[in-house]
Design a protein around this motif. Structure first.
Motif, PDB file in Angstrom:
ATOM      1  N   PRO A   1      48.827  -0.056  21.335  1.00 54.93           N
ATOM      2  CA  PRO A   1      47.817   0.590  22.171  1.00 54.93           C
ATOM      3  C   PRO A   1      47.849   0.126  23.627  1.00 54.93           C
ATOM      4  CG  PRO A   1      46.800  -1.118  20.855  1.00 54.93           C
ATOM      5  CD  PRO A   1      48.239  -1.056  20.428  1.00 54.93           C
ATOM      6  N   ALA A   2      48.560  -0.960  23.883  1.00 54.23           N
ATOM      7  CA  ALA A   2      48.724  -1.466  25.253  1.00 54.23           C
ATOM      8  C   ALA A   2      49.998  -2.295  25.273  1.00 54.23           C
ATOM      9  CB  ALA A   2      47.518  -2.306  25.684  1.00 54.23           C
TER      10      ALA A   2
ATOM     11  N   ASN B   1      46.073  10.362   9.913  1.00 52.30           N
ATOM     12  CA  ASN B   1      45.840   9.140  10.672  1.00 52.30           C
ATOM     13  C   ASN B   1      44.351   8.825  10.751  1.00 52.30           C
ATOM     14  OD1 ASN B   1      48.587   8.376  12.067  1.00 52.30           O
ATOM     15  ND2 ASN B   1      48.384  10.593  12.267  1.00 52.30           N
ATOM     16  N   LEU B   2      44.056   7.556  10.834  1.00 55.74           N
ATOM     17  CA  LEU B   2      42.712   7.095  11.186  1.00 55.74           C
ATOM     18  C   LEU B   2      42.688   6.873  12.696  1.00 55.74           C
ATOM     19  CD1 LEU B   2      41.911   4.433   8.416  1.00 55.74           C
ATOM     20  CD2 LEU B   2      41.027   6.765   8.576  1.00 55.74           C
ATOM     21  N   MET B   3      41.828   7.599  13.383  1.00 52.04           N
ATOM     22  CA  MET B   3      41.693   7.420  14.823  1.00 52.04           C
ATOM     23  C   MET B   3      40.566   6.420  15.057  1.00 52.04           C
ATOM     24  SD  MET B   3      44.123   9.406  15.413  1.00 52.04           S
ATOM     25  CE  MET B   3      44.120   9.236  17.206  1.00 52.04           C
ATOM     26  N   LEU B   4      40.934   5.218  15.503  1.00 54.72           N
ATOM     27  CA  LEU B   4      39.992   4.107  15.537  1.00 54.72           C
ATOM     28  C   LEU B   4      39.761   3.614  16.959  1.00 54.72           C
ATOM     29  CD1 LEU B   4      41.437   2.045  12.537  1.00 54.72           C
ATOM     30  CD2 LEU B   4      39.627   3.769  12.484  1.00 54.72           C
ATOM     31  N   SER B   5      38.553   3.113  17.186  1.00 61.39           N
ATOM     32  CA  SER B   5      38.201   2.461  18.447  1.00 61.39           C
ATOM     33  C   SER B   5      37.711   1.059  18.114  1.00 61.39           C
ATOM     34  CB  SER B   5      37.105   3.247  19.168  1.00 61.39           C
ATOM     35  OG  SER B   5      36.723   2.591  20.362  1.00 61.39           O
TER      36      SER B   5
ATOM     37  N   VAL C   1      44.712  -0.081   3.873  1.00 52.21           N
ATOM     38  CA  VAL C   1      45.518  -0.560   4.999  1.00 52.21           C
ATOM     39  C   VAL C   1      44.876  -1.828   5.546  1.00 52.21           C
ATOM     40  CG1 VAL C   1      46.329  -0.067   7.348  1.00 52.21           C
ATOM     41  CG2 VAL C   1      46.328   1.750   5.628  1.00 52.21           C
ATOM     42  N   VAL C   2      45.714  -2.815   5.864  1.00 52.89           N
ATOM     43  CA  VAL C   2      45.257  -4.022   6.558  1.00 52.89           C
ATOM     44  C   VAL C   2      46.084  -4.161   7.830  1.00 52.89           C
ATOM     45  CG1 VAL C   2      44.399  -5.238   4.524  1.00 52.89           C
ATOM     46  CG2 VAL C   2      46.809  -5.454   5.153  1.00 52.89           C
ATOM     47  N   LEU C   3      45.469  -4.686   8.883  1.00 55.62           N
ATOM     48  CA  LEU C   3      46.134  -4.726  10.185  1.00 55.62           C
ATOM     49  C   LEU C   3      45.638  -5.903  11.004  1.00 55.62           C
ATOM     50  CD1 LEU C   3      46.838  -1.773  12.573  1.00 55.62           C
ATOM     51  CD2 LEU C   3      45.463  -3.670  13.426  1.00 55.62           C
ATOM     52  N   TRP C   4      46.562  -6.515  11.738  1.00 58.58           N
ATOM     53  CA  TRP C   4      46.233  -7.567  12.708  1.00 58.58           C
ATOM     54  C   TRP C   4      46.729  -7.116  14.065  1.00 58.58           C
ATOM     55  CZ3 TRP C   4      49.662 -11.770  14.750  1.00 58.58           C
ATOM     56  CH2 TRP C   4      48.947 -12.745  15.455  1.00 58.58           C
ATOM     57  N   LEU C   5      45.853  -7.103  15.049  1.00 60.50           N
ATOM     58  CA  LEU C   5      46.186  -6.683  16.409  1.00 60.50           C
ATOM     59  C   LEU C   5      46.156  -7.908  17.302  1.00 60.50           C
ATOM     60  CD1 LEU C   5      46.825  -4.295  18.294  1.00 60.50           C
ATOM     61  CD2 LEU C   5      44.349  -4.026  18.638  1.00 60.50           C
ATOM     62  N   TRP C   6      47.296  -8.243  17.889  1.00 56.60           N
ATOM     63  CA  TRP C   6      47.481  -9.518  18.584  1.00 56.60           C
ATOM     64  C   TRP C   6      47.864  -9.283  20.046  1.00 56.60           C
ATOM     65  CZ3 TRP C   6      52.880 -11.678  19.055  1.00 56.60           C
ATOM     66  CH2 TRP C   6      52.895 -12.903  19.721  1.00 56.60           C
ATOM     67  N   ASP C   7      47.158  -9.954  20.933  1.00 54.46           N
ATOM     68  CA  ASP C   7      47.534 -10.000  22.338  1.00 54.46           C
ATOM     69  C   ASP C   7      48.651 -11.025  22.481  1.00 54.46           C
ATOM     70  OD1 ASP C   7      47.803 -10.306  25.070  1.00 54.46           O
ATOM     71  OD2 ASP C   7      45.658 -10.529  25.473  1.00 54.46           O
TER      72      ASP C   7
ATOM     73  N   TRP D   1      39.387  -7.318  25.678  1.00 51.54           N
ATOM     74  CA  TRP D   1      39.815  -5.958  25.371  1.00 51.54           C
ATOM     75  C   TRP D   1      38.604  -5.179  24.873  1.00 51.54           C
ATOM     76  CZ3 TRP D   1      44.615  -4.565  26.774  1.00 51.54           C
ATOM     77  CH2 TRP D   1      45.556  -5.583  26.983  1.00 51.54           C
ATOM     78  N   SER D   2      38.155  -4.215  25.676  1.00 50.16           N
ATOM     79  CA  SER D   2      36.903  -3.520  25.350  1.00 50.16           C
ATOM     80  C   SER D   2      37.071  -2.038  25.056  1.00 50.16           C
ATOM     81  CB  SER D   2      35.898  -3.687  26.497  1.00 50.16           C
ATOM     82  OG  SER D   2      36.450  -3.220  27.718  1.00 50.16           O
ATOM     83  N   SER D   3      38.249  -1.472  25.291  1.00 51.73           N
ATOM     84  CA  SER D   3      38.437  -0.027  25.085  1.00 51.73           C
ATOM     85  C   SER D   3      39.804   0.229  24.465  1.00 51.73           C
ATOM     86  CB  SER D   3      38.305   0.725  26.410  1.00 51.73           C
ATOM     87  OG  SER D   3      37.037   0.524  26.984  1.00 51.73           O
ATOM     88  N   VAL D   4      40.013  -0.294  23.257  1.00 54.62           N
ATOM     89  CA  VAL D   4      41.306  -0.173  22.590  1.00 54.62           C
ATOM     90  C   VAL D   4      41.219   0.879  21.488  1.00 54.62           C
ATOM     91  CG1 VAL D   4      43.031  -1.353  21.185  1.00 54.62           C
ATOM     92  CG2 VAL D   4      41.952  -2.545  23.095  1.00 54.62           C
ATOM     93  N   SER D   5      42.117   1.856  21.536  1.00 50.93           N
ATOM     94  CA  SER D   5      42.178   2.896  20.513  1.00 50.93           C
ATOM     95  C   SER D   5      43.454   2.735  19.704  1.00 50.93           C
ATOM     96  CB  SER D   5      42.156   4.287  21.158  1.00 50.93           C
ATOM     97  OG  SER D   5      40.937   4.491  21.842  1.00 50.93           O
ATOM     98  N   LEU D   6      43.340   2.960  18.382  1.00 50.07           N
ATOM     99  CA  LEU D   6      44.474   2.840  17.476  1.00 50.07           C
ATOM    100  C   LEU D   6      44.587   4.096  16.622  1.00 50.07           C
ATOM    101  CD1 LEU D   6      44.033  -0.784  16.060  1.00 50.07           C
ATOM    102  CD2 LEU D   6      45.932  -0.012  17.469  1.00 50.07           C
ATOM    103  N   SER D   7      45.812   4.508  16.363  1.00 50.06           N
ATOM    104  CA  SER D   7      46.081   5.578  15.413  1.00 50.06           C
ATOM    105  C   SER D   7      46.827   4.966  14.238  1.00 50.06           C
ATOM    106  CB  SER D   7      46.914   6.682  16.069  1.00 50.06           C
ATOM    107  OG  SER D   7      47.236   7.684  15.134  1.00 50.06           O
ATOM    108  N   VAL D   8      46.157   4.870  13.073  1.00 44.73           N
ATOM    109  CA  VAL D   8      46.700   4.168  11.911  1.00 44.73           C
ATOM    110  C   VAL D   8      47.057   5.181  10.829  1.00 44.73           C
ATOM    111  CG1 VAL D   8      46.254   2.434  10.149  1.00 44.73           C
ATOM    112  CG2 VAL D   8      45.308   2.135  12.449  1.00 44.73           C
TER     113      VAL D   8
END
Length: 614
Positions: free
Chosen positions: A507-508, A594-598, A524-530, A548-555
Motif C-alpha cells: 500500500p506504500a 477482495n476485501l477492501m480494507l482501511s 486470512v492472516v496478515l502482518w503489515l510492516w514498515d 500511518w493513518s490512511s492505509v488501504s489494503l486489497s486482500v
C-alpha cells in the motif's frame, strides 16, 4: 562398582501391594514426580515412578549387554508401551549443590496416555547369564486429566502441530538454552533458579515453548559407557521447572561443534574433550569416523535409550532434537546416519514424540535429511555475519531487512511438505543482539516472530540471545515482547488451517504485507510492516517511526460471505504498551474476490485476522 539388587520382595504401586512369587524382581512406587500416597489414583499424563530392585550386581548398569530392564505397560484398549528403565541416583537439593541420597537403583518413569485400567509387567534380562526375570502383571487405575498430552503432527496438515486432545500447538517462544554465562560450576541449584526465573517470565508473557540444550550446563555422558547422575538429575529439575510453567521443550541432545577440530569459534576445545575420542576412552581417533563407525552408533543408541527412559515420560518435551547445526564440521554420511538414528528414536520412544535436527543457515537443504520419514520438523538457523568489531555495513539491506530473509528461508522449506522453523536467529552470530539493539526496543526479535508466523512457520522464530532479554534489555518487561504474538496465536486454529502465501500489493513504498490464506475456511492472516522499523534504524538513533493513518489494503479471499476483520496491536503489552489488544473490529463484504480494507492508525507494524462467515 555400581550395584543393583534382585530381591524377592513385595511390589508396591499406587493402589496397593502385591507379593511376587519367584520373580527375582521387586518393584515399588517411588512417587517423586509428584509424591503420591499409596492408594491414590494416577491421572492421565501424570509422571509416576517405580523403583526396580534386582538380586545381582553389575559392573556397569548402564550397559544393556550386561542388564536390560524394561517396563511393559498395557492400556485399557490393549495397546502396549515398552519403557526402558534407567539407572537413577536420588538427590536432595541443598543451597549450593545437589546431595546424593541413598543408593542408586533402576527407575521406571511412566506417563499413562489415557484413563482406565493399566497393567505393568517388568522384564529384566541378564546378558552374561542369559537369564530373564519377569514380574506381574500389576494393575492400577488411571483417571482423566486436563493435560493436552503429547505434541504430534496435525493430521493432513503439512505446516502445524497439535496435541493428543486436538488442541493446536503453535510454538511461541525462544531459545532458553543454558545458564553457562554465570561462570558457575555446572548443574547447581543457582542455575536451576535462573531457569525458574526465565520460564516464569516466559509463561507470564504468554509463551509456551523453549529450546533447551541438554549438554550445555553439564554433559550427562561422562564416557561412552557411563553417565553423570548429578547432571542428569539437574536436567530432571530443569524439565520440571518448564512443566510447572506450561513450557514445552525442544530438547537438543548434541552439537556438531563437539566434533570441531581444535577450538570452536568461542574457544572451546570440542573434539579433544569428546567421549568418542579414543584419547578419552572412545572407539575412534579420527572425528570423521563418528557417523560411520559401528561402535559409535551402538554407544550413541545406548545413550539415546537412557535419555528416553529418563526423560520420555515428561509430556512437556515436545521434540527430541538429535543434533544442533548438523553437518557443520564436515562429518561424512550425515543423511544415512540421521535416517538410522531418527528411526531409532521413533522405535524406542513409546510416546512416538516429534523428532527433529537443525542445520546452520541453509535455505532449503539438505533434502536427503528433511525427506527422512522419521524427521518431523525442518529446522535451520539464520544469523547476520560480523562486518567489523563495532559497526555493521549500513548498505547491506538484507541484514537490516531481516524479516524478508526469514520469510525466504521458511518458504524455501515448502518443498518438503513438513512443518518448518527458524530454530535460532540473531543479528550477529558472534555478538549478542544487545550490542545492536541497545535502545531496548528488541525490534529484531519482534520482527522475526511476526514475519515467520505469517510465512507459514509452525512457531515464532527462536531468538538465540535469551539471556540479554533479562540482563541487557532492561527492564525485564521486555519479556512482554512476546505477548502480542502469543495472544494472536491463541485465536487461530492452526491445526485446522492449511495456510498458503497470499499476494497482497504494497500500500506504500515502505510498507510490506506478509499474508496467508486457508482455502477451506477462507481465513486470512496478515502482518503489515514498515520496513524502516528495523534494528539498524533503531540502533542509529535517528529513526522516528511514521504514524500511518490512511492505509488501504486489497486482500484476496475465496469466500463471498461477509468477513469479520480483527486489527491487532502487535506490540500489546510490550514495554508497558497499554493500547487495546485489538484496535478495531470491522465487518466487510468481499467485492470482486477482495476485501477492501482501511487500517486503523499505527506505527511500525500492525496485523489482522479476517474470518469468513462470522
Amino acid at each position: 562398582m555400581k550395584r543393583a539388587f534382585f530381591l524377592l520382595a513385595a511390589v508396591w504401586i499406587a493402589t496397593g501391594g502385591v507379593a511376587l512369587a519367584s520373580s527375582g524382581i521387586s518393584v515399588g512406587l517411588t512417587g517423586d514426580t509428584p509424591k503420591k500416597p499409596v492408594g491414590r489414583r494416577i491421572a492421565a499424563y501424570q509422571v509416576v515412578e517405580w523403583r526396580v530392585d534386582l538380586d545381582r550386581s553389575y559392573v556397569n548398569p548402564y550397559d544393556p549387554n550386561q542388564i536390560t530392564v524394561d517396563a511393559i505397560f498395557t492400556g485399557p484398549d490393549g495397546t502396549t508401551m515398552t519403557i526402558p528403565a534407567f539407572w537413577y541416583q536420588d538427590y536432595n537439593i541443598g543451597p549450593l549443590d545437589y546431595n546424593a541420597v541413598g543408593n542408586p537403583y533402576f527407575c521406571i518413569r511412566f506417563s499413562p496416555t489415557k484413563p482406565g485400567k493399566w497393567d505393568l509387567t517388568v522384564k529384566a534380562i541378564d546378558g552374561s547369564l542369559h537369564d530373564t526375570r519377569t514380574t506381574g502383571p500389576i494393575s492400577f487405575d488411571v483417571v482423566g486429566s486436563s493435560s493436552h498430552g503429547i505434541a504430534r503432527r496435525a493430521p493432513g496438515n503439512p505446516r502445524y502441530f497439535q496435541f493428543d486432545d486436538g488442541t493446536p500447538f503453535f510454538m511461541v517462544g525462544l531459545n532458553v538454552a543454558a545458564c553457562g554465562y554465570d561462570n558457575n560450576p555446572p548443574c547447581i541449584p543457582k542455575q536451576k533458579g535462573w531457569y525458574r526465573t526465565w520460564f516464569t517470565r516466559l509463561h507470564t508473557a504468554g509463551g509456551n515453548y523453549a529450546r533447551l540444550m541438554g549438554f550445555a550446563d553439564g554433559h550427562i555422558q561422562t564416557s561412552v559407557e557411563t553417565y553423570d547422575q548429578h547432571a542428569a538429575f539437574y536436567y530432571d529439575e530443569v524439565i520440571k521447572e518448564a512443566a510447572r510453567n506450561s513450557i514445552y521443550l525442544m530438547f537438543c541432545l548434541g552439537s556438531t561443534s563437539d566434533f570441531a577440530a581444535g577450538n570452536d569459534l568461542w574457544g572451546n576445545p570440542r573434539w579433544d574433550a569428546n567421549v568418542y575420542n579414543s584419547a578419552n576412552g572412545g572407539p575412534i581417533s579420527d572425528r570423521l569416523q563418528f557417523t560411520t563407525n559401528a561402535s559409535c552408533k551402538d554407544y550413541y543408541k545406548r545413550y539415546v535409550r537412557y535419555l528416553i527412559g529418563r526423560y520420555g515420560a515428561f509430556t512437556n518435551i515436545a521434540f527430541w532434537e538429535i543434533w544442533n547445526e548438523m553437518g557443520g564440521e564436515g562429518l561424512p554420511n550425515w543423511p544415512s546416519w540421521m535416517a538410522e538414528m531418527s528411526a531409532y528414536f521413533k522405535a524406542t520412544d513409546a510416546y512416538k514424540r516429534l523428532v527433529t535436527t537443525s542445520w546452520n543457515t541453509c535455505i532449503n537443504g539438505p533434502s536427503d535429511v528433511w525427506n527422512c520419514a522419521d524427521i518431523d520438523l525442518c529446522q535451520t538457523h539464520v544469523y547476520g555475519s560480523p562486518i567489523g568489531t563495532d559497526l555493521r555495513n549500513p548498505t547491506d539491506a538484507s541484514i537490516h531487512a531481516f524479516p524478508t530473509e526469514l520469510v525466504r528461508f521458511i518458504r524455501g522449506y515448502d518443498v518438503y511438505n513438513k512443518p518448518s522453523y527458524i530454530g535460532e536467529f540473531g543479528i550477529d552470530y558472534l555478538n549478542g543482539d544487545w550490542r545492536w539493539d541497545t535502545p531496548g526496543k528488541a525490534t529484531q526479535w519482534h520482527n522475526g516472530m511476526w514475519s515467520t508466523t505469517m510465512a507459514g512457520s509452525c512457531g515464532t522464530a527462536g531468538l538465540w540471545w535469551w539471556d540479554y532479554i533479562d540482563r541487557y534489555w532492561s527492564p525485564p518487561s521486555l519479556w512482554n515482547g512476546i505477548t502480542g504474538i502469543a495472544e494472536f496465536a491463541k485465536t487461530v486454529p492452526w491445526n485446522q488451517r492449511v495456510f498458503q502465501p497470499v499476494f497482497v500489493s504494497k500500500p506504500a513504498a515502505t510498507l510490506s504485507p506478509y499474508a496467508m490464506g486457508d482455502a477451506a475456511s477462507g481465513e486470512v492472516v496478515l502482518w503489515l510492516w514498515d520496513q524502516n522499523s528495523n534494528w539498524w534504524n533503531d540502533y542509529s538513533g535517528s529513526y522516528t517511526p511514521t504514524v500511518w493513518s490512511s492505509v488501504s489494503l486489497s486482500v484476496p479471499v475465496n469466500k463471498t460471505t461477509p468477513y469479520t476483520v480483527y486489527w491487532w496491536n502487535t506490540r500489546y503489552g510490550f514495554n508497558g504498551n497499554s493500547d487495546p489488544m485489538i484496535y478495531r473490529t470491522d465487518m466487510v463484504t468481499p467485492s470482486g474476490g477482495n476485501l477492501m480494507l482501511s487500517a486503523p492508525a499505527f506505527t511500525r507494524d500492525i496485523a489482522l485476522r479476517a474470518v469468513a462467515g462470522n
